[in-house]
Design a protein around this motif. Structure first.
Motif, mmCIF file in Angstrom:
data_model
loop_
_atom_site.group_PDB
_atom_site.id
_atom_site.type_symbol
_atom_site.label_atom_id
_atom_site.label_comp_id
_atom_site.label_asym_id
_atom_site.label_seq_id
_atom_site.Cartn_x
_atom_site.Cartn_y
_atom_site.Cartn_z
ATOM 1 N N ARG A 4 0.834 -1.194 0.000
ATOM 2 C CA ARG A 4 0.000 0.000 0.000
ATOM 3 C C ARG A 4 0.876 1.255 0.000
ATOM 4 N NH1 ARG A 4 -5.236 -0.701 3.983
ATOM 5 N NH2 ARG A 4 -6.080 -2.597 3.040
ATOM 6 N N LYS A 5 0.458 2.261 -0.742
ATOM 7 C CA LYS A 5 1.184 3.524 -0.775
ATOM 8 C C LYS A 5 1.038 4.245 0.558
ATOM 9 C CE LYS A 5 2.507 3.275 -5.101
ATOM 10 N NZ LYS A 5 3.939 3.143 -5.457
ATOM 11 N N LEU A 43 10.309 13.435 10.765
ATOM 12 C CA LEU A 43 9.992 12.056 10.406
ATOM 13 C C LEU A 43 10.720 11.628 9.135
ATOM 14 C CD1 LEU A 43 8.084 9.985 11.774
ATOM 15 C CD2 LEU A 43 6.381 10.574 10.052
ATOM 16 N N LEU A 44 10.669 12.486 8.109
ATOM 17 C CA LEU A 44 11.297 12.140 6.835
ATOM 18 C C LEU A 44 12.818 12.136 6.941
ATOM 19 C CD1 LEU A 44 9.009 14.046 4.299
ATOM 20 C CD2 LEU A 44 8.981 11.615 4.894
ATOM 21 N N SER A 49 9.526 6.513 5.149
ATOM 22 C CA SER A 49 9.193 6.547 3.726
ATOM 23 C C SER A 49 7.819 7.172 3.531
ATOM 24 C CB SER A 49 9.199 5.132 3.139
ATOM 25 O OG SER A 49 8.199 4.337 3.751
ATOM 26 N N ALA A 50 7.634 7.799 2.384
ATOM 27 C CA ALA A 50 6.344 8.399 2.037
ATOM 28 C C ALA A 50 6.238 8.458 0.524
ATOM 29 C CB ALA A 50 6.208 9.799 2.637
ATOM 30 N N ASP A 51 5.058 8.161 0.017
ATOM 31 C CA ASP A 51 4.817 8.260 -1.424
ATOM 32 C C ASP A 51 4.194 9.595 -1.798
ATOM 33 O OD1 ASP A 51 5.531 5.496 -2.470
ATOM 34 O OD2 ASP A 51 4.157 4.992 -0.844
ATOM 35 N N LEU A 52 3.551 10.260 -0.820
ATOM 36 C CA LEU A 52 2.935 11.563 -1.085
ATOM 37 C C LEU A 52 2.595 12.221 0.247
ATOM 38 C CD1 LEU A 52 0.440 12.499 -3.834
ATOM 39 C CD2 LEU A 52 -0.209 13.008 -1.477
ATOM 40 N N VAL A 53 2.659 13.556 0.259
ATOM 41 C CA VAL A 53 2.319 14.337 1.449
ATOM 42 C C VAL A 53 1.149 15.262 1.131
ATOM 43 C CG1 VAL A 53 3.109 16.131 3.051
ATOM 44 C CG2 VAL A 53 4.658 14.271 2.386
ATOM 45 N N VAL A 54 0.145 15.259 2.000
ATOM 46 C CA VAL A 54 -0.947 16.228 1.940
ATOM 47 C C VAL A 54 -0.659 17.254 3.026
ATOM 48 C CG1 VAL A 54 -3.422 16.612 2.159
ATOM 49 C CG2 VAL A 54 -2.582 14.497 1.122
ATOM 50 N N GLN A 76 12.146 14.729 -2.731
ATOM 51 C CA GLN A 76 11.336 14.968 -3.920
ATOM 52 C C GLN A 76 9.931 14.400 -3.766
ATOM 53 O OE1 GLN A 76 13.334 13.608 -7.484
ATOM 54 N NE2 GLN A 76 15.323 14.239 -6.730
ATOM 55 N N VAL A 77 9.544 13.998 -2.560
ATOM 56 C CA VAL A 77 8.233 13.397 -2.368
ATOM 57 C C VAL A 77 7.138 14.341 -2.876
ATOM 58 C CG1 VAL A 77 8.036 14.296 -0.001
ATOM 59 C CG2 VAL A 77 6.689 12.300 -0.697
#
Length: 247
Positions: A4-5, A43-44, A49-54, A76-77
């Motif tokens: 899952r992303k 955190l980053l 890891s993260a696929d996208l940030v809102v 570059q997320v």
């Protein structure tokens, strides 16, 4: 389940955090919800890891603009910014700082989901040439783009920071070197929707990419403006399976 992303939601409104967490998890995403932008940076930088940030703009402490600026110094997320201000300038500033998209509050979670999926599809897209024979490294105007790691280096080997939107726009130009790209085409290919009248965002994206490439906005020599038609990348392109820089 581990495929899952991973989405990180940053908003100081508890109701919004809980709503988006439930909604995105129900749509098969993993979600981390944070109240402050400083927690996102920490955190980053610690390796999360993260696929996208809102990312909400109105945050306690450092606001979303400042957090986005800090984020782009090391990551570059992809970022979708949330704004309660209908003023176009908020959106333009966010994009100039490296955000990939924006959404005005109040919003329908289904629209946010559609934006997230569209950005993730683009970040997973094929290398610039789009052909089966495309090679990993693309060299142009003294730069080398590693399409596997999405990493751009300048002539000295230094890494040039690119946001997800920067990378998508660059690969679009590299896939059509010497071809005039209309604003409508750029909007469709990089943002997934039509370029509305008076929409400045394509111009902002091109301007930001020029800055990344050191191309003088007043007298650009690499990405040129064709009045009334759009933009064109005026450089030769070489592709290779080997990098010119040592491992």
């Amino acid at each position: 389940m581990c495929n899952r992303k991973q989405i990180i939601v940053v908003d100081d409104d508890l109701e919004i955090r809980e709503l988006l967490t439930r909604y995105l998890e129900n749509n098969r995403f993993q979600v981390t919800a944070l109240e402050r932008g400083e927690a996102l940076i920490q955190l980053l930088q610690q390796g999360q890891s993260a696929d996208l940030v809102v990312l909400d703009i109105m945050l306690p402490g450092a606001d979303g603009f400042e957090i986005c600026r800090q984020l782009r110094t090391f990551s570059q997320v992809p970022v979708i910014m949330l704004t309660a201000n209908s003023d176009e300038m908020d959106r333009v500033v966010g994009l100039e700082l490296g955000a990939d998209d924006y959404l005005a509050k109040p919003f329908n979670p289904r629209e946010l989901l559609a934006r997230i999926r569209a950005i993730l599809r683009r970040t997973e897209a094929a290398p610039p040439s789009g052909s089966e024979g495309a090679r990993r490294y693309c060299r142009f105007a003294g730069f080398e783009l590693d399409t596997a790691n999405r990493r751009l280096r300048d002539a000295d080997g230094a890494i040039v920071s690119l946001s997800g939107a920067d990378y998508n726009l660059l690969t679009l130009f590299l896939g059509r070197v010497g071809e005039i790209l209309s604003r409508e085409l750029i909007a469709e290919q990089t943002r997934g929707r039509d370029n509305l009248p008076m929409d400045r965002f394509v111009d902002v994206h091109v301007s930001r990419l020029r800055q990344r490439l050191g191309d003088d906005a007043r007298r650009p020599t690499l990405i040129k403006t064709v009045r009334g038609k759009g933009y064109v990348l005026t450089s030769t392109l070489e592709q290779s399976d080997e990098s010119i820089f040592p491992a």
